[in-house]
Design a protein around this motif. Structure first.
Motif, PDB file in Angstrom:
ATOM      1  N   LYS A   1       0.860  -1.182   0.000  1.00  0.00           N
ATOM      2  CA  LYS A   1       0.000   0.000   0.000  1.00  0.00           C
ATOM      3  C   LYS A   1       0.893   1.228   0.000  1.00  0.00           C
ATOM      4  O   LYS A   1       1.911   1.276   0.692  1.00  0.00           O
ATOM      5  N   ALA A   2       0.511   2.207  -0.802  1.00  0.00           N
ATOM      6  CA  ALA A   2       1.306   3.428  -0.915  1.00  0.00           C
ATOM      7  C   ALA A   2       0.385   4.614  -1.151  1.00  0.00           C
ATOM      8  O   ALA A   2      -0.800   4.444  -1.445  1.00  0.00           O
ATOM      9  N   GLY A   3       0.948   5.791  -1.019  1.00  0.00           N
ATOM     10  CA  GLY A   3       0.201   7.016  -1.256  1.00  0.00           C
ATOM     11  C   GLY A   3       1.082   8.045  -1.934  1.00  0.00           C
ATOM     12  O   GLY A   3       2.295   8.053  -1.763  1.00  0.00           O
ATOM     13  N   CYS A   4       0.444   8.906  -2.693  1.00  0.00           N
ATOM     14  CA  CYS A   4       1.163   9.961  -3.402  1.00  0.00           C
ATOM     15  C   CYS A   4       0.991  11.283  -2.659  1.00  0.00           C
ATOM     16  O   CYS A   4      -0.144  11.705  -2.406  1.00  0.00           O
ATOM     17  N   PRO A   5       2.091  11.945  -2.310  1.00  0.00           N
ATOM     18  CA  PRO A   5       1.976  13.239  -1.626  1.00  0.00           C
ATOM     19  C   PRO A   5       1.488  14.357  -2.552  1.00  0.00           C
ATOM     20  O   PRO A   5       0.970  15.359  -2.080  1.00  0.00           O
ATOM     21  N   ASP A   6       1.611  14.175  -3.856  1.00  0.00           N
ATOM     22  CA  ASP A   6       1.184  15.214  -4.802  1.00  0.00           C
ATOM     23  C   ASP A   6      -0.330  15.218  -5.010  1.00  0.00           C
ATOM     24  O   ASP A   6      -0.987  16.231  -4.806  1.00  0.00           O
TER      25      ASP A   6
ATOM     26  N   ARG B   1      -2.475  12.936  -3.543  1.00  0.00           N
ATOM     27  CA  ARG B   1      -3.121  12.303  -2.379  1.00  0.00           C
ATOM     28  C   ARG B   1      -3.804  10.973  -2.730  1.00  0.00           C
ATOM     29  O   ARG B   1      -4.632  10.481  -1.988  1.00  0.00           O
ATOM     30  N   GLY B   2      -3.439  10.406  -3.873  1.00  0.00           N
ATOM     31  CA  GLY B   2      -3.988   9.107  -4.265  1.00  0.00           C
ATOM     32  C   GLY B   2      -3.480   8.000  -3.346  1.00  0.00           C
ATOM     33  O   GLY B   2      -2.375   8.063  -2.826  1.00  0.00           O
ATOM     34  N   ARG B   3      -4.322   7.004  -3.108  1.00  0.00           N
ATOM     35  CA  ARG B   3      -3.966   5.825  -2.307  1.00  0.00           C
ATOM     36  C   ARG B   3      -4.167   4.617  -3.209  1.00  0.00           C
ATOM     37  O   ARG B   3      -5.181   4.515  -3.891  1.00  0.00           O
ATOM     38  N   PHE B   4      -3.197   3.684  -3.197  1.00  0.00           N
ATOM     39  CA  PHE B   4      -3.239   2.560  -4.123  1.00  0.00           C
ATOM     40  C   PHE B   4      -2.358   1.433  -3.626  1.00  0.00           C
ATOM     41  O   PHE B   4      -1.661   1.577  -2.620  1.00  0.00           O
ATOM     42  N   GLU B   5      -2.404   0.327  -4.332  1.00  0.00           N
ATOM     43  CA  GLU B   5      -1.530  -0.820  -4.060  1.00  0.00           C
ATOM     44  C   GLU B   5      -0.583  -0.969  -5.238  1.00  0.00           C
ATOM     45  O   GLU B   5      -0.990  -0.807  -6.386  1.00  0.00           O
ATOM     46  N   LEU B   6       0.676  -1.278  -4.926  1.00  0.00           N
ATOM     47  CA  LEU B   6       1.700  -1.455  -5.955  1.00  0.00           C
ATOM     48  C   LEU B   6       2.333  -2.833  -5.832  1.00  0.00           C
ATOM     49  O   LEU B   6       2.588  -3.308  -4.726  1.00  0.00           O
ATOM     50  N   ALA B   7       2.620  -3.442  -6.963  1.00  0.00           N
ATOM     51  CA  ALA B   7       3.362  -4.702  -6.982  1.00  0.00           C
ATOM     52  C   ALA B   7       4.824  -4.405  -6.659  1.00  0.00           C
ATOM     53  O   ALA B   7       5.298  -3.274  -6.819  1.00  0.00           O
ATOM     54  N   ALA B   8       5.535  -5.415  -6.203  1.00  0.00           N
ATOM     55  CA  ALA B   8       6.958  -5.259  -5.879  1.00  0.00           C
ATOM     56  C   ALA B   8       7.740  -4.720  -7.071  1.00  0.00           C
ATOM     57  O   ALA B   8       8.678  -3.934  -6.902  1.00  0.00           O
TER      58      ALA B   8
END
Length: 86
Positions: free
Chosen positions: A19-24, A26-33
């Motif tokens: 799980k990650a988020g973008c400070p620009d 503010r999107g929240r999402f899941e990323l693969a390795a």
């Protein structure tokens, strides 16, 4: 020995996602390795992980403490070890 025999006892493993988020944006999402990169430097200031936001395309770089490094390396994130030139 055939390939089928060699791998007969193995089970399929679900891919690891983070799980990650973008400070620009503010999107929240899941990323693969495979979408993450980890750089391990000589100090905490030079140890970070990075990714490209899938929502807005921004390049994101965040600090990585010991626990984050453990989780990312254990999850198969590609790692670059930075060496000092001194």
């Amino acid at each position: 020995m055939t390939v089928a025999v060699a791998f007969a006892g193995m089970k399929r493993v679900a891919p690891v996602v983070f799980k990650a988020g973008c400070p620009d944006c503010r999107g929240r999402f899941e990323l693969a390795a495979s979408a993450l990169r980890l750089a391990i430097g000589a100090t905490s200031r030079t140890t970070f992980y990075s990714f490209t936001c899938p929502d807005c395309g921004a390049s994101v770089r965040k600090p990585a403490g010991e626990r984050i490094v453990e989780l990312l390396t254990g999850g198969g994130v590609r790692t670059l070890r930075l060496h000092s030139t001194v």
